[in-house]
Design a protein around this motif. Structure first.
Motif, PDB file in Angstrom:
ATOM      1  N   THR A   1       0.079  -5.236  -0.216  1.00 41.82           N
ATOM      2  CA  THR A   1      -0.104  -5.105  -1.068  1.00 41.82           C
ATOM      3  C   THR A   1       0.938  -6.040  -2.094  1.00 41.82           C
ATOM      4  O   THR A   1      -0.110  -6.038  -3.496  1.00 41.82           O
ATOM      5  CB  THR A   1       1.229  -3.604  -1.683  1.00 41.82           C
ATOM      6  N   ASP A   2       1.035  -7.085  -1.115  1.00 47.27           N
ATOM      7  CA  ASP A   2       1.441  -8.851  -2.290  1.00 47.27           C
ATOM      8  C   ASP A   2       0.057  -9.031  -2.898  1.00 47.27           C
ATOM      9  O   ASP A   2       0.372 -10.712  -2.771  1.00 47.27           O
ATOM     10  CB  ASP A   2       3.188  -8.821  -1.861  1.00 47.27           C
TER      11      ASP A   2
ATOM     12  N   ASP B   1       0.175  -0.402   3.799  1.00 53.14           N
ATOM     13  CA  ASP B   1       1.812  -0.390   4.669  1.00 53.14           C
ATOM     14  C   ASP B   1       1.711   0.031   5.775  1.00 53.14           C
ATOM     15  O   ASP B   1       2.636   0.815   6.638  1.00 53.14           O
ATOM     16  CB  ASP B   1       3.125   0.816   3.811  1.00 53.14           C
TER      17      ASP B   1
ATOM     18  N   GLU C   1      -1.693  -4.591  -5.646  1.00 48.55           N
ATOM     19  CA  GLU C   1      -1.679  -3.454  -5.931  1.00 48.55           C
ATOM     20  C   GLU C   1      -1.308  -3.408  -7.112  1.00 48.55           C
ATOM     21  O   GLU C   1      -1.053  -2.078  -8.333  1.00 48.55           O
ATOM     22  CB  GLU C   1       0.157  -4.018  -5.779  1.00 48.55           C
ATOM     23  N   ASP C   2      -1.765  -4.429  -7.801  1.00 43.70           N
ATOM     24  CA  ASP C   2      -2.396  -4.522  -9.278  1.00 43.70           C
ATOM     25  C   ASP C   2      -4.066  -3.638  -9.269  1.00 43.70           C
ATOM     26  O   ASP C   2      -4.205  -2.879 -10.590  1.00 43.70           O
ATOM     27  CB  ASP C   2      -1.863  -5.729  -9.342  1.00 43.70           C
TER      28      ASP C   2
ATOM     29  N   GLU D   1      -4.849   3.711  -6.095  1.00 42.92           N
ATOM     30  CA  GLU D   1      -4.443   4.241  -5.205  1.00 42.92           C
ATOM     31  C   GLU D   1      -4.512   6.022  -4.869  1.00 42.92           C
ATOM     32  O   GLU D   1      -4.013   6.400  -3.875  1.00 42.92           O
ATOM     33  CB  GLU D   1      -2.650   4.084  -6.074  1.00 42.92           C
TER      34      GLU D   1
END
Length: 141
Positions: free
Chosen positions: A16-17, A39, A69-70, A74
């Motif tokens: 996610t980063d 994850d 993630e931005d 999702e």
């Protein structure tokens, strides 16, 4: 036919980063239109080339400072490797997506199936049907 027979087992993944600049580079290097965000081994989102265009470039965001993630979707739609390909096709149509991460019985990422995979399957089926029809035609002098 179970999805596991059609799905590609090699999936481009990222955390996610990860920066979207790196995601774009991964897509280019691997010749794919999406990166599954994970994850551990569990899929938690997906970033597509369209997401990069609309959610990053379209918003004027800095690709080096914006993370997966931005911009990731999702509400991830997945399919189980034991589901049939009709189930996968229906899910794609219902959700309006072109790519489905494939999960095993434990919810771990095991592959990905795309609309292009269905197109290839249908083309192969059409070719086989054509061969059968051609073989059964009577010969004329």
């Amino acid at each position: 036919m179970p999805v596991e027979n059609l799905a590609r087992s090699r999936v481009v993944t990222a955390d996610t980063d990860e920066s979207v600049a790196e995601l774009a580079s991964m897509m280019d290097d691997e010749h794919v239109g999406s990166v599954v965000i994970t994850d551990g081994d569990e899929p938690v989102g997906i970033v597509t080339d369209r997401d990069l265009a609309t959610r990053v470039l379209g918003n004027g965001s800095n690709p080096d400072e914006t993370t997966a993630e931005d911009v990731m979707s999702e509400e991830l739609t997945t399919v189980s490797e034991s589901d049939g390909f009709y189930t996968a096709a229906e899910r794609m149509a219902e959700e309006g997506v072109r790519r489905l991460p494939v999960t095993d019985g434990d919810g771990q990422l095991s592959g990905i199936i795309t609309a292009d995979d269905f197109t290839e399957l249908l083309a192969d089926e059409q070719a086989q049907l054509s061969s059968i029809i051609q073989a059964q035609r009577p010969a004329y002098d």
